[in-house]
Design an enzyme around this catalytic site. Sequence first.
Site, PDB file in Angstrom:
ATOM      1  N   GLU A  41       0.665  -1.733   0.039  1.00  0.00           N
ATOM      2  CA  GLU A  41       0.134   0.098   0.507  1.00  0.00           C
ATOM      3  C   GLU A  41       1.400   1.315  -0.151  1.00  0.00           C
ATOM      4  O   GLU A  41       2.002   1.372   1.112  1.00  0.00           O
ATOM      5  CB  GLU A  41      -0.650   0.033   1.439  1.00  0.00           C
ATOM      6  N   ASP A  52      -6.296   9.369   9.649  1.00  0.00           N
ATOM      7  CA  ASP A  52      -4.665   8.241   9.895  1.00  0.00           C
ATOM      8  C   ASP A  52      -4.379   9.470  11.519  1.00  0.00           C
ATOM      9  O   ASP A  52      -4.539  10.596  11.515  1.00  0.00           O
ATOM     10  CB  ASP A  52      -3.219   9.318   9.294  1.00  0.00           C
TER      11      ASP A  52
END
EC number: 4.2.1.20
Length: 253
Positions: A41, A52
């Site tokens: 990824e 995040d």
Amino acid sequence: MEAGFRAAGRKLLMPYTTGGLTDDWVEYLRAFVAAGADAIEVGLPFSDPTLDGPTIQEASDAALARGTTARGILADVTGLDFGVPLVASTYYNLVAHDGPERFCAALRDAGFAGLIVPDLPLDEAGELIAAAEAAGIELALLASVVTPAPRLAQIAERSRGFVYAVSLMGTTGERREVDAASAALVERLKAVTDRPVLHGFGITTPEHAARASRAADGVIVGAALVRRVLDGAGPEEVGGYLATMRRAIDQGA
């Protein structure tokens, strides 16, 4: 990508790194492959990564401060063969900036096989799903521990490549323990799909990776690796840590 995952014959390991974080960031991808990654990824940094935690936010800020752009990241990997699928991950703002068709075509042309857009609600995903399919990009959707059963089935049905099982309510980041509710989420997903289910968020240690992969088809590891890059670890060292996760998964599965 999905066909390759099905044929792998083992639990899957997908490491994450932020594209453009260092001058030699592509070397980390090669180190991941050498360590036993089944896919990688690659984060396309965005200035407001709401899903995040501090580590990936710090990495995104550092990459952007270096002048990194999504197009620059794609250019860095265009023409390179890593031997495993590359999966881009980013926020919908970057997709909307180009338009879904152009964005997905650019991913395809750079050699990407998949895409994750964590802030895209299922109810608004139709245009991107269609554009990704037309470009041959497998758009993986996210399911969380609080997703109700009817919506879980819809997510599983519309996801491509794999289903991303978000193991906790919160942001990405390192954790002391894997949330116990994650195994139940994986089982709920497996009851409604035969697509691979990958467990993400909070996979920090080899023990976490082994435990999570017993229920799931594999794990996604991000902040634990990015933290090491931010602290100055080179590709060989970070790849070595990922290799300990690969061994733990293989021994614990």
